[in-house]
Design a protein around this motif. Structure first.
Motif, mmCIF file in Angstrom:
data_model
loop_
_atom_site.group_PDB
_atom_site.id
_atom_site.type_symbol
_atom_site.label_atom_id
_atom_site.label_comp_id
_atom_site.label_asym_id
_atom_site.label_seq_id
_atom_site.Cartn_x
_atom_site.Cartn_y
_atom_site.Cartn_z
ATOM 1 N N LEU A 29 0.739 3.827 1.205
ATOM 2 C CA LEU A 29 1.005 4.663 2.661
ATOM 3 C C LEU A 29 2.077 3.979 3.692
ATOM 4 O O LEU A 29 2.439 4.721 4.533
ATOM 5 C CB LEU A 29 -0.392 4.378 3.363
ATOM 6 C CG LEU A 29 -1.413 5.279 3.029
ATOM 7 C CD1 LEU A 29 -2.958 4.951 3.831
ATOM 8 C CD2 LEU A 29 -1.125 6.620 3.090
ATOM 9 N N ASN A 66 0.924 -1.229 0.069
ATOM 10 C CA ASN A 66 -0.049 -0.039 0.032
ATOM 11 C C ASN A 66 0.862 1.229 -0.059
ATOM 12 O O ASN A 66 1.891 1.311 0.672
ATOM 13 C CB ASN A 66 -0.810 -0.300 1.271
ATOM 14 C CG ASN A 66 -1.705 1.155 1.268
ATOM 15 O OD1 ASN A 66 -1.579 2.133 1.123
ATOM 16 N ND2 ASN A 66 -2.995 0.863 1.708
ATOM 17 N N ARG A 89 4.206 9.444 10.683
ATOM 18 C CA ARG A 89 4.875 9.586 9.363
ATOM 19 C C ARG A 89 6.098 10.654 10.093
ATOM 20 O O ARG A 89 5.911 11.735 10.443
ATOM 21 C CB ARG A 89 4.302 10.203 8.352
ATOM 22 C CG ARG A 89 5.251 10.055 7.055
ATOM 23 C CD ARG A 89 4.452 10.594 5.746
ATOM 24 N NE ARG A 89 3.474 9.579 5.214
ATOM 25 C CZ ARG A 89 4.320 8.602 4.377
ATOM 26 N NH1 ARG A 89 5.502 8.802 4.027
ATOM 27 N NH2 ARG A 89 3.586 7.680 3.905
ATOM 28 N N VAL A 109 -1.863 -1.083 7.146
ATOM 29 C CA VAL A 109 -2.560 0.001 6.977
ATOM 30 C C VAL A 109 -4.222 -0.554 7.509
ATOM 31 O O VAL A 109 -4.479 -1.532 7.144
ATOM 32 C CB VAL A 109 -2.567 0.495 5.736
ATOM 33 C CG1 VAL A 109 -3.837 1.679 5.269
ATOM 34 C CG2 VAL A 109 -1.302 0.987 5.021
ATOM 35 N N GLY A 122 -6.978 4.149 6.682
ATOM 36 C CA GLY A 122 -6.218 5.300 6.248
ATOM 37 C C GLY A 122 -4.835 5.472 7.193
ATOM 38 O O GLY A 122 -4.189 6.500 6.844
ATOM 39 N N GLU A 123 -4.550 4.895 8.076
ATOM 40 C CA GLU A 123 -3.351 4.982 8.997
ATOM 41 C C GLU A 123 -2.504 4.002 9.054
ATOM 42 O O GLU A 123 -2.982 2.684 8.973
ATOM 43 C CB GLU A 123 -3.936 5.542 10.264
ATOM 44 C CG GLU A 123 -4.609 6.709 10.193
ATOM 45 C CD GLU A 123 -4.960 7.263 11.840
ATOM 46 O OE1 GLU A 123 -4.610 8.300 12.095
ATOM 47 O OE2 GLU A 123 -5.637 6.488 12.727
ATOM 48 N N TYR A 176 8.433 6.016 9.313
ATOM 49 C CA TYR A 176 7.572 5.946 10.391
ATOM 50 C C TYR A 176 8.169 6.008 11.991
ATOM 51 O O TYR A 176 9.140 5.340 11.851
ATOM 52 C CB TYR A 176 6.519 5.000 10.341
ATOM 53 C CG TYR A 176 5.269 5.457 9.238
ATOM 54 C CD1 TYR A 176 4.267 6.224 9.394
ATOM 55 C CD2 TYR A 176 5.491 5.174 7.926
ATOM 56 C CE1 TYR A 176 3.316 6.678 8.313
ATOM 57 C CE2 TYR A 176 4.857 5.304 6.690
ATOM 58 C CZ TYR A 176 3.737 5.923 7.210
ATOM 59 O OH TYR A 176 2.547 6.146 5.968
#
Length: 137
Positions: free
Chosen positions: A47, A45, A135, A116, A119-120, A52
């Protein structure tokens, strides 16, 4: 007066070292060629690509610190991992084997899974979690 300046400097260094805002993984760590590449079952993904750090869980007195960077080089992916044990302060900081499977990346170093959800990016260790990742670049 001579003794105040070194003492003040020492306090500042200790305060900055204890701050969660300092990152252990820098751009110089992830520049250059990775030494280990991930096994990719399914492309990550988007993301998950980037760097992080784990937010400090309030339920632990001396939480471990986790940071990771998933980078893409050509058609391959590599995981740079940083782990600090909150009690012993022992650290691991290097490229590590990993398995990428779409919405998750699992570290070959300690089995931490970064994934993920809604959305986080989150993290699960082999014994706890999930914990939110933030992030850093």
């Amino acid at each position: 007066m001579r003794h105040i300046l070194p003492a003040a400097l020492a306090v500042l260094v200790l305060a900055l070292g204890a701050c969660n805002g300092l990152y252990a993984v820098g751009q110089s760590d992830i520049s250059g060629k990775p030494t280990v590449y991930a096994t990719v079952n399914k492309a990550p993904n988007p993301l998950l690509v980037g760097c992080y750090m784990r937010s400090a869980p309030s339920e632990y007195n001396r939480p471990n610190k986790y940071e990771f960077c998933l980078v893409q080089e050509g058609g391959r992916y590599a995981l740079f991992n940083y782990v600090m044990d909150g009690k012993s302060l022992a650290t691991f900081k290097d490229w590590t084997a990993a398995t990428v499977d779409g919405d998750s990346v699992t570290s070959g170093y300690d089995g931490s899974r970064y994934f993920v959800k809604d959305g986080e990016v989150w993290q699960m260790t082999t014994t706890g979690g999930p914990h939110r990742m933030l992030r850093i670049n």
